[in-house]
Write a protein that holds these residues in place. Structure first.
Motif, PDB file in Angstrom:
ATOM      1  N   ARG A   1       0.792  -1.232   0.000  1.00  0.00           N
ATOM      2  CA  ARG A   1       0.000   0.000   0.000  1.00  0.00           C
ATOM      3  C   ARG A   1       0.827   1.287   0.000  1.00  0.00           C
ATOM      4  NH1 ARG A   1      -4.367  -0.099  -2.432  1.00  0.00           N
ATOM      5  NH2 ARG A   1      -6.067  -1.200  -1.494  1.00  0.00           N
ATOM      6  N   THR A   2       2.107   1.239   0.324  1.00  0.00           N
ATOM      7  CA  THR A   2       2.890   2.473   0.383  1.00  0.00           C
ATOM      8  C   THR A   2       4.190   2.384  -0.401  1.00  0.00           C
ATOM      9  OG1 THR A   2       3.981   1.738   2.399  1.00  0.00           O
ATOM     10  CG2 THR A   2       2.008   3.095   2.657  1.00  0.00           C
ATOM     11  N   GLY A   3       4.443   1.287  -1.046  1.00  0.00           N
ATOM     12  CA  GLY A   3       5.721   1.060  -1.703  1.00  0.00           C
ATOM     13  C   GLY A   3       5.825   1.650  -3.095  1.00  0.00           C
ATOM     14  N   LEU A   4       6.792   1.138  -3.827  1.00  0.00           N
ATOM     15  CA  LEU A   4       7.109   1.639  -5.162  1.00  0.00           C
ATOM     16  C   LEU A   4       5.931   1.561  -6.121  1.00  0.00           C
ATOM     17  CD1 LEU A   4       9.183   2.700  -7.190  1.00  0.00           C
ATOM     18  CD2 LEU A   4       9.852   0.323  -7.608  1.00  0.00           C
ATOM     19  N   MET A   5       5.191   0.486  -6.067  1.00  0.00           N
ATOM     20  CA  MET A   5       4.045   0.330  -6.977  1.00  0.00           C
ATOM     21  C   MET A   5       3.104   1.522  -6.846  1.00  0.00           C
ATOM     22  SD  MET A   5       2.119  -1.990  -8.954  1.00  0.00           S
ATOM     23  CE  MET A   5       1.578  -3.588  -8.470  1.00  0.00           C
ATOM     24  N   HIS A   6       2.746   1.860  -5.632  1.00  0.00           N
ATOM     25  CA  HIS A   6       1.802   2.958  -5.432  1.00  0.00           C
ATOM     26  C   HIS A   6       2.417   4.306  -5.768  1.00  0.00           C
ATOM     27  CE1 HIS A   6      -1.706   0.860  -3.839  1.00  0.00           C
ATOM     28  NE2 HIS A   6      -0.807  -0.056  -3.539  1.00  0.00           N
ATOM     29  N   ARG A   7       3.691   4.475  -5.451  1.00  0.00           N
ATOM     30  CA  ARG A   7       4.342   5.745  -5.800  1.00  0.00           C
ATOM     31  C   ARG A   7       4.385   5.928  -7.317  1.00  0.00           C
ATOM     32  NH1 ARG A   7       8.041   4.106  -1.917  1.00  0.00           N
ATOM     33  NH2 ARG A   7       9.636   3.790  -3.501  1.00  0.00           N
ATOM     34  N   LEU A   8       4.723   4.887  -8.048  1.00  0.00           N
ATOM     35  CA  LEU A   8       4.784   4.984  -9.507  1.00  0.00           C
ATOM     36  C   LEU A   8       3.427   5.297 -10.112  1.00  0.00           C
ATOM     37  CD1 LEU A   8       7.057   2.025 -10.647  1.00  0.00           C
ATOM     38  CD2 LEU A   8       7.474   4.451 -10.982  1.00  0.00           C
TER      39      LEU A   8
ATOM     40  N   GLN B   1       0.529   6.340  -8.626  1.00  0.00           N
ATOM     41  CA  GLN B   1      -0.163   7.539  -8.175  1.00  0.00           C
ATOM     42  C   GLN B   1       0.383   8.767  -8.883  1.00  0.00           C
ATOM     43  OE1 GLN B   1      -0.061   7.495  -3.913  1.00  0.00           O
ATOM     44  NE2 GLN B   1      -1.695   5.990  -3.786  1.00  0.00           N
ATOM     45  N   SER B   2       1.653   8.752  -9.238  1.00  0.00           N
ATOM     46  CA  SER B   2       2.206   9.891  -9.971  1.00  0.00           C
ATOM     47  C   SER B   2       1.624   9.976 -11.378  1.00  0.00           C
ATOM     48  CB  SER B   2       3.732   9.795 -10.039  1.00  0.00           C
ATOM     49  OG  SER B   2       4.133   8.715 -10.853  1.00  0.00           O
ATOM     50  N   TYR B   3       1.068   8.878 -11.859  1.00  0.00           N
ATOM     51  CA  TYR B   3       0.396   8.867 -13.158  1.00  0.00           C
ATOM     52  C   TYR B   3      -1.108   9.068 -13.001  1.00  0.00           C
ATOM     53  CZ  TYR B   3       4.566   7.406 -15.626  1.00  0.00           C
ATOM     54  OH  TYR B   3       5.802   7.369 -16.168  1.00  0.00           O
ATOM     55  N   GLY B   4      -1.555   9.320 -11.794  1.00  0.00           N
ATOM     56  CA  GLY B   4      -2.962   9.572 -11.559  1.00  0.00           C
ATOM     57  C   GLY B   4      -3.804   8.317 -11.440  1.00  0.00           C
ATOM     58  N   VAL B   5      -3.175   7.193 -11.161  1.00  0.00           N
ATOM     59  CA  VAL B   5      -3.904   5.937 -11.040  1.00  0.00           C
ATOM     60  C   VAL B   5      -4.015   5.585  -9.560  1.00  0.00           C
ATOM     61  CG1 VAL B   5      -3.943   3.497 -11.646  1.00  0.00           C
ATOM     62  CG2 VAL B   5      -3.064   5.148 -13.272  1.00  0.00           C
ATOM     63  N   TYR B   6      -5.227   5.671  -9.032  1.00  0.00           N
ATOM     64  CA  TYR B   6      -5.448   5.363  -7.618  1.00  0.00           C
ATOM     65  C   TYR B   6      -6.164   4.034  -7.448  1.00  0.00           C
ATOM     66  CZ  TYR B   6      -3.959  10.102  -6.942  1.00  0.00           C
ATOM     67  OH  TYR B   6      -3.217  11.247  -6.955  1.00  0.00           O
ATOM     68  N   TYR B   7      -6.393   3.352  -8.542  1.00  0.00           N
ATOM     69  CA  TYR B   7      -7.021   2.047  -8.543  1.00  0.00           C
ATOM     70  C   TYR B   7      -5.992   1.058  -9.078  1.00  0.00           C
ATOM     71  CZ  TYR B   7      -7.339   3.472 -13.372  1.00  0.00           C
ATOM     72  OH  TYR B   7      -7.014   3.926 -14.624  1.00  0.00           O
ATOM     73  N   THR B   8      -6.277  -0.214  -8.993  1.00  0.00           N
ATOM     74  CA  THR B   8      -5.353  -1.211  -9.516  1.00  0.00           C
ATOM     75  C   THR B   8      -5.110  -0.928 -10.988  1.00  0.00           C
ATOM     76  OG1 THR B   8      -6.307  -2.838  -7.996  1.00  0.00           O
ATOM     77  CG2 THR B   8      -4.933  -3.682  -9.777  1.00  0.00           C
ATOM     78  N   PRO B   9      -3.855  -0.771 -11.394  1.00  0.00           N
ATOM     79  CA  PRO B   9      -3.585  -0.448 -12.799  1.00  0.00           C
ATOM     80  C   PRO B   9      -3.965  -1.589 -13.732  1.00  0.00           C
ATOM     81  CG  PRO B   9      -1.535  -0.824 -11.602  1.00  0.00           C
ATOM     82  CD  PRO B   9      -2.640  -0.861 -10.601  1.00  0.00           C
ATOM     83  N   THR B  10      -4.321  -1.226 -14.947  1.00  0.00           N
ATOM     84  CA  THR B  10      -4.609  -2.241 -15.956  1.00  0.00           C
ATOM     85  C   THR B  10      -3.288  -2.866 -16.403  1.00  0.00           C
ATOM     86  OG1 THR B  10      -4.375  -0.716 -17.816  1.00  0.00           O
ATOM     87  CG2 THR B  10      -6.582  -0.907 -16.800  1.00  0.00           C
ATOM     88  N   ASN B  11      -3.376  -3.966 -17.101  1.00  0.00           N
ATOM     89  CA  ASN B  11      -2.164  -4.616 -17.609  1.00  0.00           C
ATOM     90  C   ASN B  11      -1.381  -3.657 -18.507  1.00  0.00           C
ATOM     91  OD1 ASN B  11      -3.258  -6.781 -16.288  1.00  0.00           O
ATOM     92  ND2 ASN B  11      -3.430  -8.084 -18.078  1.00  0.00           N
ATOM     93  N   ARG B  12      -2.090  -2.957 -19.355  1.00  0.00           N
ATOM     94  CA  ARG B  12      -1.436  -2.020 -20.274  1.00  0.00           C
ATOM     95  C   ARG B  12      -0.733  -0.905 -19.514  1.00  0.00           C
ATOM     96  NH1 ARG B  12      -4.098   0.640 -25.588  1.00  0.00           N
ATOM     97  NH2 ARG B  12      -2.241   1.710 -26.278  1.00  0.00           N
ATOM     98  N   GLU B  13      -1.418  -0.308 -18.550  1.00  0.00           N
ATOM     99  CA  GLU B  13      -0.805   0.744 -17.737  1.00  0.00           C
ATOM    100  C   GLU B  13       0.421   0.209 -17.003  1.00  0.00           C
ATOM    101  OE1 GLU B  13      -4.764   3.340 -16.541  1.00  0.00           O
ATOM    102  OE2 GLU B  13      -4.197   1.599 -15.339  1.00  0.00           O
ATOM    103  N   PHE B  14       0.289  -0.975 -16.461  1.00  0.00           N
ATOM    104  CA  PHE B  14       1.366  -1.585 -15.697  1.00  0.00           C
ATOM    105  C   PHE B  14       2.621  -1.766 -16.549  1.00  0.00           C
ATOM    106  CE2 PHE B  14       3.533  -5.372 -13.997  1.00  0.00           C
ATOM    107  CZ  PHE B  14       3.739  -4.961 -12.693  1.00  0.00           C
ATOM    108  N   ILE B  15       2.477  -2.378 -17.715  1.00  0.00           N
ATOM    109  CA  ILE B  15       3.617  -2.627 -18.595  1.00  0.00           C
ATOM    110  C   ILE B  15       4.193  -1.304 -19.104  1.00  0.00           C
ATOM    111  CG2 ILE B  15       4.366  -3.653 -20.794  1.00  0.00           C
ATOM    112  CD1 ILE B  15       3.827  -5.718 -18.562  1.00  0.00           C
ATOM    113  N   ALA B  16       3.337  -0.371 -19.496  1.00  0.00           N
ATOM    114  CA  ALA B  16       3.802   0.914 -20.030  1.00  0.00           C
ATOM    115  C   ALA B  16       4.573   1.716 -18.989  1.00  0.00           C
ATOM    116  CB  ALA B  16       2.623   1.725 -20.558  1.00  0.00           C
ATOM    117  N   VAL B  17       4.042   1.796 -17.782  1.00  0.00           N
ATOM    118  CA  VAL B  17       4.695   2.584 -16.734  1.00  0.00           C
ATOM    119  C   VAL B  17       6.027   1.946 -16.326  1.00  0.00           C
ATOM    120  CG1 VAL B  17       4.502   3.324 -14.316  1.00  0.00           C
ATOM    121  CG2 VAL B  17       2.594   3.672 -15.881  1.00  0.00           C
ATOM    122  N   LEU B  18       6.048   0.636 -16.159  1.00  0.00           N
ATOM    123  CA  LEU B  18       7.312  -0.011 -15.778  1.00  0.00           C
ATOM    124  C   LEU B  18       8.343   0.075 -16.900  1.00  0.00           C
ATOM    125  CD1 LEU B  18       6.282  -3.140 -13.699  1.00  0.00           C
ATOM    126  CD2 LEU B  18       7.006  -0.890 -12.923  1.00  0.00           C
ATOM    127  N   SER B  19       7.893  -0.010 -18.125  1.00  0.00           N
ATOM    128  CA  SER B  19       8.812   0.133 -19.250  1.00  0.00           C
ATOM    129  C   SER B  19       9.411   1.542 -19.259  1.00  0.00           C
ATOM    130  CB  SER B  19       8.074  -0.159 -20.558  1.00  0.00           C
ATOM    131  OG  SER B  19       8.965  -0.103 -21.633  1.00  0.00           O
TER     132      SER B  19
END
Length: 122
Positions: free
Chosen positions: A78-85, A87-105
């Motif tokens: 709830r407070t780690g890197l996943m949420h920091r990454l 939330q900075s993109y404006g995602v406060y819900y579980t990210p979609t697969n596409r959002e997840f891959i795009a942001v980590l890339s």
């Protein structure tokens, strides 16, 4: 090989557990997106099809397993890197697969991922 190792470290740093099938699929997709980021814009045709072909599964199985792994990581961190990454993109819900891959890339390509500082120094 170095790219795969960095992608695996990044997935683990956001809380994705290697015990889930979705981790393996997300790792493959993340590595492909690092090679060619434009494939993120057409995930179904490029990333999903390449992953399905490599692992002999259906697109639905890939989608479901990655979504499950992301949800577990999101709920447990709830407070780690996943949420920091995300939330900075404006995602406060579980990210979609596409959002997840795009942001980590982006995170890895732009030099913010694990060992990125060391790699830039070379």
């Amino acid at each position: 090989m170095e790219k795969t190792r960095m992608a695996a470290e990044t997935l683990r740093s956001v809380g994705l557990s290697p015990k889930y099938k979705g981790y393996v699929y997300a790792l493959h997709m993340l590595c492909l997106s690092l090679e060619d980021f434009t494939c993120v814009h057409n995930m179904a045709a490029r990333l999903y099809s390449a992953t399905c072909e490599k692992y002999g599964v259906t697109p639905r199985a890939v989608e479901r397993n990655i979504r499950f792994a992301i949800r577990r990581a999101w709920e447990s961190d709830r407070t780690g890197l996943m949420h920091r990454l995300f939330q900075s993109y404006g995602v406060y819900y579980t990210p979609t697969n596409r959002e997840f891959i795009a942001v980590l890339s982006d995170y890895m390509r732009l030099g913010e991922g694990p060992k990125a500082v060391q790699l830039r120094m070379w």
